[in-house]
Design an enzyme around this catalytic site. Sequence first.
Site, PDB file in Angstrom:
ATOM      1  N   LYS A 164       0.835  -1.206   0.000  1.00 56.69           N
ATOM      2  CA  LYS A 164       0.000   0.000   0.000  1.00 56.69           C
ATOM      3  C   LYS A 164       0.868   1.255   0.000  1.00 56.69           C
ATOM      4  O   LYS A 164       0.528   2.265  -0.639  1.00 56.69           O
ATOM      5  CB  LYS A 164      -0.916  -0.005   1.224  1.00 56.69           C
ATOM      6  CG  LYS A 164      -1.793   1.250   1.398  1.00 56.69           C
ATOM      7  CD  LYS A 164      -2.666   1.519   0.181  1.00 56.69           C
ATOM      8  CE  LYS A 164      -3.806   2.490   0.480  1.00 56.69           C
ATOM      9  NZ  LYS A 164      -3.445   3.731   1.131  1.00 56.69           N
ATOM     10  N   GLU A 171       0.896   6.837  -6.643  1.00 59.16           N
ATOM     11  CA  GLU A 171      -0.199   7.814  -6.695  1.00 59.16           C
ATOM     12  C   GLU A 171       0.337   9.247  -6.635  1.00 59.16           C
ATOM     13  O   GLU A 171      -0.113  10.127  -7.377  1.00 59.16           O
ATOM     14  CB  GLU A 171      -1.134   7.530  -5.517  1.00 59.16           C
ATOM     15  CG  GLU A 171      -2.278   8.488  -5.300  1.00 59.16           C
ATOM     16  CD  GLU A 171      -2.962   8.176  -3.985  1.00 59.16           C
ATOM     17  OE1 GLU A 171      -2.850   8.997  -3.053  1.00 59.16           O
ATOM     18  OE2 GLU A 171      -3.586   7.107  -3.872  1.00 59.16           O
TER      19      GLU A 171
END
Length: 292
Positions: A164, A171
């Site tokens: 993550k 991102e």
Amino acid sequence: MQLGLIGLGKMGGNMRERIRRAGHTVIGYDRNPDLADVHSLKELVDGLQGPRVVWVMVPAGAATQSTIDELGELLSPGDLVVDGGNSRWTDDEKHAEQLAAKGIGFVDCGVSGGVWGLANGYALMYGGKDEDVAKAQPIFDALKPEGDAGAVHAGRVGAGHFAKMVHNGIEYAMMQAYAEGWELLEAVDSVTDVREVFRSWKSGTVIRSWLLDLAVDALDKDEHLGALRGYADDSGEGRWTVEAAIDNAVPLPAITASLFARFASRQEDSPQMKMIAALRNEFGGHAVTAAE
């Protein structure tokens, strides 16, 4: 199955609802009594039948540590704790060892989906022993998006949060690229409708993505992002990604530059950071700073 869920904020509250819609029983606790089903961790644990599964969805660091500490005193051998917050992967082994000493299992789970997860499902990246993952599998299945993709047993304890973290680093870089392109388009006189240029990219282009869709949504609300100050915070995961890259001698120039660009945003009113701030608000409900 039954689940205890600790932390019912922007993501946790929607996760509780999605799990319930899948037919499971969720007992939720939050420090805000208006959100909670019970009013203490002890009441939550007492309300679950063993072996219990408790999902922790609180801020990383001290809040997670204190919750793990308290659960270690309340749970029984054979129970399981899932940390679904944005904890640093290096904390996971410590938490797993702490709970294992009491016979309690531990799984770390990176969760992506933001404020859209209730409707669309949450992308899940989890780490832990096979037998511990199996105890939580019905909940993973309830939370994930429909279809074959969207969830992965990434490896041993720590792998979920590490995956993550890397996701969030990517991102950062993707948002930075969209923001830089948007600022350049806004800077030239020949392009008269930047918002519609962005909209045109949503179909048929190699740069189409959900982030691009959200950028167009943000521009529909405020075409030139004039209501926003060019300031973007960072959650910490971008920093951890860069630190991990240094530790492993892996070059991450794009991700590193995007993190430093956020630092630069705190020194001046950056047009690029208006887009970054708008995107963070669109996908995660993160706070924005109004223009002065």
